[in-house]
Write a protein that holds these residues in place. Sequence first.
Motif, PDB file in Angstrom:
ATOM      1  N   UNK A 131     -50.321 -20.201 -38.065  1.00 36.33           N
ATOM      2  CA  UNK A 131     -51.026 -19.824 -36.841  1.00 36.33           C
ATOM      3  C   UNK A 131     -50.432 -20.456 -35.581  1.00 36.33           C
ATOM      4  N   UNK A 132     -49.290 -21.143 -35.734  1.00 40.40           N
ATOM      5  CA  UNK A 132     -48.628 -21.765 -34.594  1.00 40.40           C
ATOM      6  C   UNK A 132     -48.999 -23.218 -34.372  1.00 40.40           C
ATOM      7  N   UNK A 133     -49.927 -23.734 -35.169  1.00 37.01           N
ATOM      8  CA  UNK A 133     -50.314 -25.143 -35.058  1.00 37.01           C
ATOM      9  C   UNK A 133     -49.149 -26.039 -35.457  1.00 37.01           C
ATOM     10  N   UNK A 134     -48.894 -27.065 -34.660  1.00 34.00           N
ATOM     11  CA  UNK A 134     -47.877 -28.054 -34.993  1.00 34.00           C
ATOM     12  C   UNK A 134     -48.550 -29.259 -35.641  1.00 34.00           C
ATOM     13  N   UNK A 135     -47.870 -29.824 -36.648  1.00 30.38           N
ATOM     14  CA  UNK A 135     -48.405 -30.981 -37.354  1.00 30.38           C
ATOM     15  C   UNK A 135     -47.298 -31.989 -37.603  1.00 30.38           C
ATOM     16  N   UNK A 136     -47.626 -33.242 -37.422  1.00 32.99           N
ATOM     17  CA  UNK A 136     -46.674 -34.304 -37.700  1.00 32.99           C
ATOM     18  C   UNK A 136     -47.415 -35.450 -38.382  1.00 32.99           C
ATOM     19  N   UNK A 137     -46.725 -36.224 -39.201  1.00 28.94           N
ATOM     20  CA  UNK A 137     -47.337 -37.326 -39.929  1.00 28.94           C
ATOM     21  C   UNK A 137     -46.623 -38.632 -39.609  1.00 28.94           C
ATOM     22  N   UNK A 138     -47.372 -39.721 -39.727  1.00 33.79           N
ATOM     23  CA  UNK A 138     -46.806 -41.056 -39.521  1.00 33.79           C
ATOM     24  C   UNK A 138     -47.412 -42.001 -40.554  1.00 33.79           C
ATOM     25  N   UNK A 139     -46.602 -42.897 -41.075  1.00 31.78           N
ATOM     26  CA  UNK A 139     -47.049 -43.931 -41.989  1.00 31.78           C
ATOM     27  C   UNK A 139     -46.454 -45.260 -41.535  1.00 31.78           C
ATOM     28  N   UNK A 140     -47.303 -46.272 -41.421  1.00 28.87           N
ATOM     29  CA  UNK A 140     -46.822 -47.564 -40.971  1.00 28.87           C
ATOM     30  C   UNK A 140     -47.918 -48.606 -41.058  1.00 28.87           C
ATOM     31  N   UNK A 141     -47.660 -49.784 -40.514  1.00 29.79           N
ATOM     32  CA  UNK A 141     -48.682 -50.838 -40.529  1.00 29.79           C
ATOM     33  C   UNK A 141     -49.787 -50.543 -39.537  1.00 29.79           C
ATOM     34  N   UNK A 142     -50.949 -51.136 -39.767  1.00 30.80           N
ATOM     35  CA  UNK A 142     -52.035 -51.021 -38.808  1.00 30.80           C
ATOM     36  C   UNK A 142     -51.650 -51.650 -37.485  1.00 30.80           C
ATOM     37  N   UNK A 143     -52.343 -51.250 -36.428  1.00 29.61           N
ATOM     38  CA  UNK A 143     -51.976 -51.677 -35.083  1.00 29.61           C
ATOM     39  C   UNK A 143     -52.652 -52.961 -34.632  1.00 29.61           C
ATOM     40  N   UNK A 144     -53.606 -53.465 -35.400  1.00 24.54           N
ATOM     41  CA  UNK A 144     -54.369 -54.624 -34.939  1.00 24.54           C
ATOM     42  C   UNK A 144     -54.096 -55.896 -35.716  1.00 24.54           C
ATOM     43  N   UNK A 145     -53.105 -55.879 -36.577  1.00 28.82           N
ATOM     44  CA  UNK A 145     -52.657 -57.121 -37.175  1.00 28.82           C
ATOM     45  C   UNK A 145     -53.356 -57.563 -38.434  1.00 28.82           C
ATOM     46  N   UNK A 146     -54.283 -56.765 -38.992  1.00 24.59           N
ATOM     47  CA  UNK A 146     -54.922 -57.143 -40.243  1.00 24.59           C
ATOM     48  C   UNK A 146     -53.887 -57.292 -41.348  1.00 24.59           C
ATOM     49  N   UNK A 147     -54.023 -58.315 -42.166  1.00 27.02           N
ATOM     50  CA  UNK A 147     -53.027 -58.615 -43.186  1.00 27.02           C
ATOM     51  C   UNK A 147     -52.909 -57.476 -44.199  1.00 27.02           C
ATOM     52  N   UNK A 148     -51.711 -56.908 -44.293  1.00 31.59           N
ATOM     53  CA  UNK A 148     -51.429 -55.866 -45.267  1.00 31.59           C
ATOM     54  C   UNK A 148     -52.012 -54.505 -44.963  1.00 31.59           C
ATOM     55  N   UNK A 149     -52.522 -54.293 -43.752  1.00 30.61           N
ATOM     56  CA  UNK A 149     -53.167 -53.018 -43.424  1.00 30.61           C
ATOM     57  C   UNK A 149     -52.117 -51.929 -43.217  1.00 30.61           C
ATOM     58  N   UNK A 150     -52.340 -50.799 -43.895  1.00 30.27           N
ATOM     59  CA  UNK A 150     -51.496 -49.617 -43.732  1.00 30.27           C
ATOM     60  C   UNK A 150     -52.274 -48.550 -42.982  1.00 30.27           C
ATOM     61  N   UNK A 151     -51.559 -47.777 -42.193  1.00 28.11           N
ATOM     62  CA  UNK A 151     -52.183 -46.720 -41.393  1.00 28.11           C
ATOM     63  C   UNK A 151     -51.413 -45.416 -41.613  1.00 28.11           C
ATOM     64  N   UNK A 152     -52.133 -44.399 -42.070  1.00 28.01           N
ATOM     65  CA  UNK A 152     -51.556 -43.076 -42.247  1.00 28.01           C
ATOM     66  C   UNK A 152     -52.195 -42.141 -41.232  1.00 28.01           C
ATOM     67  N   UNK A 153     -51.380 -41.332 -40.561  1.00 29.61           N
ATOM     68  CA  UNK A 153     -51.873 -40.469 -39.490  1.00 29.61           C
ATOM     69  C   UNK A 153     -51.331 -39.056 -39.632  1.00 29.61           C
ATOM     70  N   UNK A 154     -52.192 -38.085 -39.395  1.00 30.03           N
ATOM     71  CA  UNK A 154     -51.792 -36.681 -39.256  1.00 30.03           C
ATOM     72  C   UNK A 154     -52.228 -36.225 -37.875  1.00 30.03           C
ATOM     73  N   UNK A 155     -51.283 -35.763 -37.089  1.00 27.49           N
ATOM     74  CA  UNK A 155     -51.526 -35.342 -35.708  1.00 27.49           C
ATOM     75  C   UNK A 155     -51.237 -33.851 -35.606  1.00 27.49           C
ATOM     76  N   UNK A 156     -52.169 -33.082 -35.047  1.00 26.81           N
ATOM     77  CA  UNK A 156     -52.000 -31.631 -34.950  1.00 26.81           C
ATOM     78  C   UNK A 156     -52.343 -31.147 -33.555  1.00 26.81           C
ATOM     79  N   UNK A 157     -51.704 -30.032 -33.163  1.00 29.45           N
ATOM     80  CA  UNK A 157     -52.034 -29.394 -31.887  1.00 29.45           C
ATOM     81  C   UNK A 157     -51.912 -27.884 -32.040  1.00 29.45           C
ATOM     82  N   UNK A 158     -52.941 -27.158 -31.604  1.00 30.43           N
ATOM     83  CA  UNK A 158     -52.939 -25.702 -31.653  1.00 30.43           C
ATOM     84  C   UNK A 158     -52.123 -25.144 -30.484  1.00 30.43           C
TER      85      UNK A 158
END
Length: 428
Positions: free
Chosen positions: A358-385
Amino acid sequence: MRENSAQDDRDAFEGGLGVAMKQAGEGFSVAGRPLVDGGVARGRRRAVLRRSAVVTGSVAALAVIGLGGSYVTGNIGASQDGGNGAAVGAQAKEKADRTEKPSGPSTGQQVIRTLEGLLPAGKVSDRTGRGTTGEGEQKDVHAPYASVVYDDGHGKAAVSVSLGRQHPDQKLPEGELSCPDKNLNAFESCSATTLEDGSRLVLFKGWEYPDRRVETKRWYADLLTPEGYRISVTEWNAAAEKDAPVSRPAPPLSSARLKALVRAEEWRPIIASLPDPEQPPLEQPAPQGQNGDVILGRLIKQLPDGLTVKASGGQETEYAYVVVDDGQGKSFVQINVQPDMSDVEGDLFGPDAKVLADGTKATTRQGPGEKGGDGVKMWTVDTIRPDGFRVVISAFNAANQNEAATREAPALTLAEMEKIATSKVWQS
């Protein structure tokens, strides 16, 4: 207390100017405004401003300018339990219906002297502040504040006060003068109460950094009176808000002392010398963006089977979160739903972004959390119509970003998050 020289006055003004501008621009908020969190970006007018959860902000980011030291004897009582806090509150109540008659604008030195006079006996140094009118190009800026380094014999501590005024009928933003969500901002204790005279008071004990990357504590009292007078006092257990070593186990003033200090009637003539606030419109503009409660309900309905919601919350618009558990530990999941984001599409979605049917763009990111918690992983899916409607969802392997990881990976997979983000329910 000795008078500072004209050069000291100029130094204090220059050191505090940026702070005063910041305070004026932020609308004098203690509870804070949406800030960086969870990699959720929000763009407007060619700028990508990152936003999601409400977090408690510092009352004033105050520079420390060396202006010498002296000893002062305060008048809010000598006992650690707050001394004559009840008497100060009674005096404030007696004055509540009286209109102060200020003699004229207050200078920065007057604000500083008032703060010093209300502190318990101790040594005061590193004074900086500004009055109710600016100087030079800043003559129309009205953001009085004062900051000192105070030592009661147990170590140096930065102490600051910020003063403001709003129309009594002005409606506060959602979350203002309330305790923060503990899933978003760790703290020791917090109370938000309405006093006998109708004033709203928040007493907060927490840390300068919610993830406690350093042990700098930040305690504050924030008061709004029925007349619209706003007084906030913040203290730290270090000689500066940031980038200074911890100099004592805790800030020097107890909650009772903070309460007495913000209720002191000495602040009232200073605030009364501020310009009369404008009458707010009869009808407040409706918040822009999708309702946060609606977003939360839709997010919960789309969660995969096997997840139990342990906690939830959000903002008035555009943002919500849940803490889920699949039996292997808690996982924080947050989502932003934002219309009209085409102006930052090029900044957020590169040529490698996946394009759906339908033309929606999607991108993913995997990395550490942004606030410094020990061992925190953050997975993100970003989309735009194609019409600029953006949904971005992030999941973590912890109950919140400020604490250590509670599991190996987030409870949702990237595929499950993409299914949620691209669901048609967001535009229904």
